[in-house]
Design a protein around this motif. Structure first.
Motif, PDB file in Angstrom:
ATOM      1  N   VAL A   1       0.832  -1.206   0.000  1.00  0.00           N
ATOM      2  CA  VAL A   1       0.000   0.000   0.000  1.00  0.00           C
ATOM      3  C   VAL A   1       0.870   1.262   0.000  1.00  0.00           C
ATOM      4  CG1 VAL A   1      -1.804   1.265   1.242  1.00  0.00           C
ATOM      5  CG2 VAL A   1      -1.893  -1.232   1.133  1.00  0.00           C
ATOM      6  N   LEU A   2       1.974   1.235   0.715  1.00  0.00           N
ATOM      7  CA  LEU A   2       2.871   2.400   0.737  1.00  0.00           C
ATOM      8  C   LEU A   2       3.419   2.714  -0.646  1.00  0.00           C
ATOM      9  CD1 LEU A   2       4.941   1.863   4.010  1.00  0.00           C
ATOM     10  CD2 LEU A   2       3.313   3.703   3.544  1.00  0.00           C
ATOM     11  N   ASP A   3       3.583   1.698  -1.482  1.00  0.00           N
ATOM     12  CA  ASP A   3       4.146   1.914  -2.815  1.00  0.00           C
ATOM     13  C   ASP A   3       3.107   2.357  -3.838  1.00  0.00           C
ATOM     14  OD1 ASP A   3       6.759   1.358  -2.092  1.00  0.00           O
ATOM     15  OD2 ASP A   3       6.544  -0.791  -2.451  1.00  0.00           O
ATOM     16  N   VAL A   4       1.840   2.388  -3.443  1.00  0.00           N
ATOM     17  CA  VAL A   4       0.786   2.886  -4.336  1.00  0.00           C
ATOM     18  C   VAL A   4       0.780   4.412  -4.285  1.00  0.00           C
ATOM     19  CG1 VAL A   4      -1.700   2.986  -4.732  1.00  0.00           C
ATOM     20  CG2 VAL A   4      -0.622   0.805  -4.112  1.00  0.00           C
ATOM     21  N   PRO A   5       0.886   5.082  -5.422  1.00  0.00           N
ATOM     22  CA  PRO A   5       0.888   6.555  -5.407  1.00  0.00           C
ATOM     23  C   PRO A   5      -0.382   7.117  -4.771  1.00  0.00           C
ATOM     24  CG  PRO A   5       1.593   5.727  -7.549  1.00  0.00           C
ATOM     25  CD  PRO A   5       1.082   4.546  -6.784  1.00  0.00           C
ATOM     26  N   MET A   6      -0.241   8.223  -4.092  1.00  0.00           N
ATOM     27  CA  MET A   6      -1.358   8.852  -3.394  1.00  0.00           C
ATOM     28  C   MET A   6      -2.292   9.570  -4.363  1.00  0.00           C
ATOM     29  SD  MET A   6       0.563  10.470  -0.052  1.00  0.00           S
ATOM     30  CE  MET A   6      -0.977  11.134   0.613  1.00  0.00           C
ATOM     31  N   TYR A   7      -3.510   9.801  -3.884  1.00  0.00           N
ATOM     32  CA  TYR A   7      -4.467  10.674  -4.550  1.00  0.00           C
ATOM     33  C   TYR A   7      -4.580  12.010  -3.837  1.00  0.00           C
ATOM     34  CZ  TYR A   7      -6.615   6.936  -7.439  1.00  0.00           C
ATOM     35  OH  TYR A   7      -6.876   5.957  -8.347  1.00  0.00           O
ATOM     36  N   PHE A   8      -4.742  11.990  -2.506  1.00  0.00           N
ATOM     37  CA  PHE A   8      -5.129  13.197  -1.784  1.00  0.00           C
ATOM     38  C   PHE A   8      -4.775  13.077  -0.314  1.00  0.00           C
ATOM     39  CE2 PHE A   8      -8.703  10.238  -1.631  1.00  0.00           C
ATOM     40  CZ  PHE A   8      -8.958  10.184  -0.272  1.00  0.00           C
ATOM     41  N   VAL A   9      -4.895  14.200   0.380  1.00  0.00           N
ATOM     42  CA  VAL A   9      -4.950  14.254   1.843  1.00  0.00           C
ATOM     43  C   VAL A   9      -6.190  15.065   2.192  1.00  0.00           C
ATOM     44  CG1 VAL A   9      -3.784  14.897   3.975  1.00  0.00           C
ATOM     45  CG2 VAL A   9      -2.435  14.177   1.989  1.00  0.00           C
ATOM     46  N   TYR A  10      -6.948  14.591   3.160  1.00  0.00           N
ATOM     47  CA  TYR A  10      -8.193  15.260   3.549  1.00  0.00           C
ATOM     48  C   TYR A  10      -7.941  16.116   4.780  1.00  0.00           C
ATOM     49  CZ  TYR A  10     -13.228  15.728   4.442  1.00  0.00           C
ATOM     50  OH  TYR A  10     -14.493  16.209   4.633  1.00  0.00           O
ATOM     51  N   ARG A  11      -8.194  17.423   4.658  1.00  0.00           N
ATOM     52  CA  ARG A  11      -7.988  18.348   5.764  1.00  0.00           C
ATOM     53  C   ARG A  11      -9.140  19.368   5.829  1.00  0.00           C
ATOM     54  NH1 ARG A  11      -4.850  15.196   7.086  1.00  0.00           N
ATOM     55  NH2 ARG A  11      -2.659  15.387   7.709  1.00  0.00           N
ATOM     56  N   ASP A  12      -9.770  19.448   7.002  1.00  0.00           N
ATOM     57  CA  ASP A  12     -10.760  20.492   7.273  1.00  0.00           C
ATOM     58  C   ASP A  12     -11.835  20.567   6.187  1.00  0.00           C
ATOM     59  OD1 ASP A  12      -9.335  21.248   9.590  1.00  0.00           O
ATOM     60  OD2 ASP A  12      -7.977  22.467   8.367  1.00  0.00           O
ATOM     61  N   GLY A  13     -12.315  19.395   5.774  1.00  0.00           N
ATOM     62  CA  GLY A  13     -13.394  19.365   4.792  1.00  0.00           C
ATOM     63  C   GLY A  13     -12.956  19.531   3.357  1.00  0.00           C
TER      64      GLY A  13
END
Length: 448
Positions: free
Chosen positions: A258-270
C-alpha cells in the motif's frame, strides 16, 4: 467509494501502520458480514442517468430518505453526499450510482433483510419522482459525456489522474456498479489464508455475477465489461497481488504494497488536498510536497488504504471485490458464497487445497476468461463452470456447518452452474430474441 476517515493521532513509526491492520482481528464469535451494493439511478421518462440536482435527482433521493426514514446526512461543504444510520451508510459513486454500505450483521438472513428494507425505502422515495434503479455491472447505454459528477473533491482529483495512468479508469468511476462482501479475520495467518482463497476465486465470483455485456449501446464482447475495465485501469493499484502467495505474506508485506501505491489526496478540514502521484513514504518522513513538514495521522493512512483497488483488499477486514452488481437474488447470493467459503475452517481449508497449486498465470488467466466468457471460460486447465460447481459445494458445506439454513441463498448460483448461463447470458439471449436488438429493453429487465 469510501467516505473520509477521521480520528487517530500522528503516525510516529512504521509499525503503527501494520498495527492498524492487525487491530481488525476478531475472535470468531465476533465475526460479522458487511455487504456493499451499488445501483444506477435513472429517470424513467427519458432513461438518462440521475443528476445530482433537480426534482428527480440524487440530492432529492438523499434528502427524501433523510426526512422520511431517519437517516443522518453527511455533507461535503454545503452538499449532501451521503447518509448514515445504525452502522450503515448510503454513499455516492462518482457518476451518481447509489450505494448501500450495510451494517456489520451476524447472519446472511439479516443481510438479505437489510437489502430488502433498503430497496423498500429507495422505492418509496424514487417512485413518485419517476426514478428507477438498475442492478447491472456496467451502464449499458450512457456515454461518459452523459454522466454527472457528484460534488466530492476526491472524485475531481481521481478523474484527472485516471486519464493519465490507464485507459479505463473513468469508465470504472462513472459507469460501473459492483456488489462487495466484507469479512473478518482472526489473526495474521487467517488473513493470509482468506486472502489467498479470495484472490484465487474472485474469477469464479466474477463469472457467476457477470451482468455487463452491453456498453455505450452496443455489445462489448464480454460477459463482464466491468471486470474488463479493471484490467486496464491503473496497474499500480489493481490486480491479483502475486506477493500474497509468497513466503512472508502478512501485515507488513501488505503495508509495504500500500505504501508503494501513489497517493491521490490528503483530507484536511473538509477539503481534499491534491497529492496525486506523491508518496506516502515521503509523507511519513514529513516530506510530502502537498503538505511539507506534516506527518500523517492514522486517518490519513485509512484514507490512503481506500485508494488501492485489487480484486481482494485488506483494511481492518477483507473486501471481496470481483463481482458485477445484479438482481436482488444475485446480490444476496454473493455474501453467502464467501461466508460459506471463509467462516468455517473446514470449508476454508478445502478451498485452500482447491487452489493451492495454481500459478499466478492461472489466476490471471481465469480473471480474464471470466470477464470474457463467464462460466464458459477456462485457463491453466481450469474450467470455470466445473470449478464453480466445486466451490459451491464447499461453500454450501461451510454454510450448513453454521446451522442457520443459509445455504438456500446459494440457489441462484447453483442454477447458473447447472445451466452454464450467468446473468449476461440471459441478457444476451433476450437481446437476440424477444428484444429484437433493442438494448433499451435492458432498463426494465434489470430494474431493481
Amino acid at each position: 467509494m469510501s467516505i473520509p476517515q477521521s480520528g487517530g493521532g500522528p503516525i510516529e513509526h512504521f509499525d503503527a501502520l501494520a498495527a492498524y491492520v492487525a487491530s481488525g482481528e476478531k475472535p470468531k464469535a465476533d465475526w460479522r458480514i458487511g455487504t456493499e451494493h451499488e445501483k444506477f439511478g435513472f429517470t424513467t421518462g427519458d432513461l438518462l442517468p440521475l443528476p445530482y440536482e433537480g426534482a428527480a435527482s440524487v440530492r432529492a433521493m438523499l434528502e427524501g430518505m433523510q426526512a422520511r426514514f431517519g437517516w443522518t446526512p453527511i455533507f461535503e461543504q454545503d452538499k449532501i453526499i451521503g447518509l448514515t444510520r445504525d452502522g450503515a451508510n448510503v454513499s455516492l459513486e462518482p457518476g451518481g450510482a447509489y450505494e448501500l454500505s450495510g451494517a456489520p450483521l451476524e447472519t446472511l438472513h439479516q443481510t438479505a433483510a437489510e437489502f430488502d428494507a433498503h430497496m423498500r425505502e429507495v422505492a418509496e422515495i424514487a417512485g413518485p419522482m419517476g426514478v428507477g434503479f438498475l442492478g447491472i455491472g456496467a451502464a449499458p447505454v450512457w456515454t461518459h459525456e452523459q454522466m454527472p459528477m457528484m460534488p466530492k473533491g476526491r472524485y475531481r482529483l481521481m478523474t484527472d489522474y485516471m486519464g493519465r495512468v490507464g485507459t479505463h479508469g473513468t469508465q470504472m468511476m462513472y459507469r460501473t456498479c459492483t456488489v462487495q462482501v466484507n469479512l473478518d479475520f482472526a489473526s495474521e495467518a487467517d488473513m493470509v489464508q482468506k486472502m489467498r482463497v479470495a484472490l484465487s476465486l474472485q474469477p469464479v465470483a466474477t463469472a457467476l455475477c457477470a451482468s455487463s455485456p452491453f456498453f455505450e449501446g452496443k455489445l462489448n464482447g464480454h460477459k463482464s465489461w466491468r471486470s474488463r475495465i479493471w484490467r486496464d485501469l491503473d496497474g499500480a493499484r489493481t490486480g491479483m497481488l502475486p506477493f500474497m502467495f509468497e513466503e512472508g505474506a502478512g501485515y507488513e508485506r501488505w503495508v509495504n504494497y500500500v505504501l508503494d501505491v501513489p497517493m491521490y489526496f490528503v483530507y484536511r478540514d473538509g477539503h481534499y488536498i491534491n497529492a496525486l502521484g506523491q508518496s506516502f513514504r515521503d509523507f511519513l518522513n514529513g516530506k510530502l510536497p502537498a503538505l511539507p513538514g506534516e506527518v500523517p495521522t492514522l486517518s490519513d493512512w485509512a484514507d490512503h488504504m481506500t485508494t488501492v483497488f485489487p480484486e481482494a483488499r485488506v483494511k481492518k477486514y477483507i473486501e471481496m471485490r470481483g463481482a458485477d452488481a445484479g438482481s436482488r437474488d444475485q446480490m444476496v447470493a454473493l455474501p453467502a458464497l464467501w461466508v460459506g467459503l471463509t467462516y468455517d475452517q473446514g470449508a476454508l481449508d478445502a478451498a485452500s487445497d482447491l487452489v493451492k497449486g495454481w500459478s499466478h498465470e492461472t489466476r490471471e488467466g481465469l480473471r480474464k476468461a471470466a470477464s470474457i466468457a463467464g462460466l464458459q471460460g477456462e485457463a491453466g486447465g481450469v474450467r470455470l463452470q466445473e470449478m464453480a460447481a466445486r466451490v459451491l459445494e464447499i461453500s454450501a458445506a461451510g454454510l450448513a456447518a453454521r446451522g442457520l439454513g443459509e445455504e438456500v441463498l446459494l440457489d441462484p448460483f447453483r442454477e447458473s452452474v447447472a445451466s452454464g448461463k450467468v446473468p449476461a447470458d440471459r441478457l444476451l439471449d433476450a437481446f437476440h430474441g424477444d428484444w429484437q436488438g433493442d438494448i433499451s429493453k435492458v432498463y426494465e429487465a434489470t430494474r431493481l
